[in-house]
Enzyme design. Structure first.
Site, PDB file in Angstrom:
ATOM      1  N   GLU A 180      -6.274   7.032  -1.009  1.00  0.00           N
ATOM      2  CA  GLU A 180      -6.201   5.810  -0.205  1.00  0.00           C
ATOM      3  C   GLU A 180      -6.845   4.637  -0.935  1.00  0.00           C
ATOM      4  O   GLU A 180      -6.328   3.513  -0.910  1.00  0.00           O
ATOM      5  CB  GLU A 180      -6.861   6.029   1.154  1.00  0.00           C
ATOM      6  CG  GLU A 180      -6.120   6.973   2.071  1.00  0.00           C
ATOM      7  CD  GLU A 180      -4.684   6.547   2.306  1.00  0.00           C
ATOM      8  OE1 GLU A 180      -4.438   5.343   2.532  1.00  0.00           O
ATOM      9  OE2 GLU A 180      -3.806   7.420   2.231  1.00  0.00           O
ATOM     10  N   HIS A 220       1.524   4.206  -2.925  1.00  0.00           N
ATOM     11  CA  HIS A 220       1.461   5.664  -2.744  1.00  0.00           C
ATOM     12  C   HIS A 220       2.610   6.335  -3.496  1.00  0.00           C
ATOM     13  O   HIS A 220       2.421   7.345  -4.181  1.00  0.00           O
ATOM     14  CB  HIS A 220       1.560   6.024  -1.258  1.00  0.00           C
ATOM     15  CG  HIS A 220       0.256   6.070  -0.540  1.00  0.00           C
ATOM     16  ND1 HIS A 220      -0.844   6.760  -1.022  1.00  0.00           N
ATOM     17  CD2 HIS A 220      -0.138   5.528   0.646  1.00  0.00           C
ATOM     18  CE1 HIS A 220      -1.852   6.641  -0.167  1.00  0.00           C
ATOM     19  NE2 HIS A 220      -1.451   5.889   0.837  1.00  0.00           N
ATOM     20  N   HIS A 241       0.847  -1.199   0.000  1.00  0.00           N
ATOM     21  CA  HIS A 241       0.000   0.000   0.000  1.00  0.00           C
ATOM     22  C   HIS A 241       0.885   1.252   0.000  1.00  0.00           C
ATOM     23  O   HIS A 241       0.630   2.202  -0.750  1.00  0.00           O
ATOM     24  CB  HIS A 241      -0.902  -0.027   1.231  1.00  0.00           C
ATOM     25  CG  HIS A 241      -1.700   1.214   1.442  1.00  0.00           C
ATOM     26  ND1 HIS A 241      -2.987   1.373   0.971  1.00  0.00           N
ATOM     27  CD2 HIS A 241      -1.403   2.378   2.081  1.00  0.00           C
ATOM     28  CE1 HIS A 241      -3.437   2.569   1.306  1.00  0.00           C
ATOM     29  NE2 HIS A 241      -2.489   3.196   1.986  1.00  0.00           N
ATOM     30  N   GLU A 242       1.922   1.262   0.834  1.00  0.00           N
ATOM     31  CA  GLU A 242       2.797   2.431   0.915  1.00  0.00           C
ATOM     32  C   GLU A 242       3.619   2.589  -0.360  1.00  0.00           C
ATOM     33  O   GLU A 242       3.827   3.712  -0.839  1.00  0.00           O
ATOM     34  CB  GLU A 242       3.715   2.315   2.134  1.00  0.00           C
ATOM     35  CG  GLU A 242       3.001   2.166   3.469  1.00  0.00           C
ATOM     36  CD  GLU A 242       1.982   3.264   3.738  1.00  0.00           C
ATOM     37  OE1 GLU A 242       2.109   4.367   3.174  1.00  0.00           O
ATOM     38  OE2 GLU A 242       1.043   3.016   4.518  1.00  0.00           O
TER      39      GLU A 242
END
EC number: 3.4.24.-
Length: 291
Positions: free
Chosen positions: A223, A148, A144-145
């Protein structure tokens, strides 16, 4: 280079739009007649609006390390650190970005990504997250990071923040001049009066609140995109869904304000309009709908 050109292009576009709107509405003639240099105001608004946001982006990584106490893993000291380095490296390769710095900090379950560019980024995880989750769930959070970073979310949010800041500065001062001119119709004294300063301060606060709502909305959308990116990097959505469910059952650690929008939130803020993250349930539903 592309991101810098995007920043400069956006800055110029905002100034041009404000100038065109002021011209079409006739504000430029009115404001100039009342002693306001519209061109100077546009330049001032752009510098103030984008300057702070851009400086914040440039120093985001060192400030994040300092505020969380994150320690960068240079040479792995144990198998857990080696696994972190190997996992982030593999995910970064899958996302098509350079290897970010990897750091660990003491705290409750959370993680964040930051950095001015894809070539100068940081992924940090807390000891609480490493202890509370399975290896697959931690990998999903790391994905997930990394997503980003791959999506350029830090730069995108900076541009959005700069745009709304510019509008806040510009509109607050235009309204201040309008109110001050109305209050001083028969006053021949030159220069802005107390009405301008009071109105500008009030408008800065009110427009700033509206700007925060806009930025928070964009933050929530990124997100969802990062969750989807994590699902792609992991090969399916199940690990990310499991990680979110686990986070929904623990109290996510509070991050410093400068990196809060890049971290994990197990629940929305006390007012949904100002929440930087969507509710866990909505994120899980969005991932499950992709299956």
């Amino acid at each position: 280079m592309k991101r810098i050109l995007l920043f400069l292009g956006t800055n110029l576009a905002v100034v041009l739009v404000l100038g065109i709107v002021a011209h079409l509405l006739g504000l430029n003639r009115f404001l100039t007649a009342n002693g306001l240099n519209l061109g100077a105001l546009l330049g001032f608004a752009a510098i103030m609006g984008f300057g702070g946001a851009f400086i914040s982006l440039l120093i985001s990584k060192p400030v994040a390390k300092w505020s969380t106490g994150a320690q960068t893993i240079g040479q792995a000291r144990n198998q857990h650190e080696q696994w972190l380095l190997d996992t982030v490296g593999r995910l970064a390769q899958g996302a098509g970005i350079p290897m970010p710095e990897v750091a660990i900090y003491e705290g409750e379950p959370n993680a964040f990504a930051t950095g001015a560019t894809k070539n100068n980024s940081l992924v940090a995880v807390s000891t609480g997250l490493l202890n509370a989750m399975s290896q697959e769930e931690v990998e999903a959070v790391l994905a997930h990071e990394v997503a980003h970073i791959a999506n350029g979310d830090m730069v995108t949010l900076t541009l959005i923040q700069g745009v709304v800041n510019t509008f806040v500065v510009f509109l607050s001062r235009v309204v201040g001049y309008l109110v001050d001119s109305f209050l001083r119709r028969n006053d021949e004294q030159s220069g802005p009066g107390i009405g301008y300063f009071v109105t500008t301060i009030v408008c800065d606060i009110l427009f700033g609140v509206l700007a925060s709502i806009i930025v928070a909305w964009f933050s929530r959308q990124r997100e969802f995109r990062a969750d989807a990116g994590a699902a792609r990097l992991m090969g399916n959505a199940t690990p990310m869904v499991n990680a979110l469910r686990r986070l929904g059952g623990v109290e996510a650690g509070e991050l410093p304000k400068n990196v809060a929008t890049a971290g994990i939130s197990s629940r929305p803020a006390w007012m949904a309009l100002f929440a930087s993250h969507p509710p866990i349930e909505e994120r899980i539903a969005a991932l499950q709908s992709r299956r």
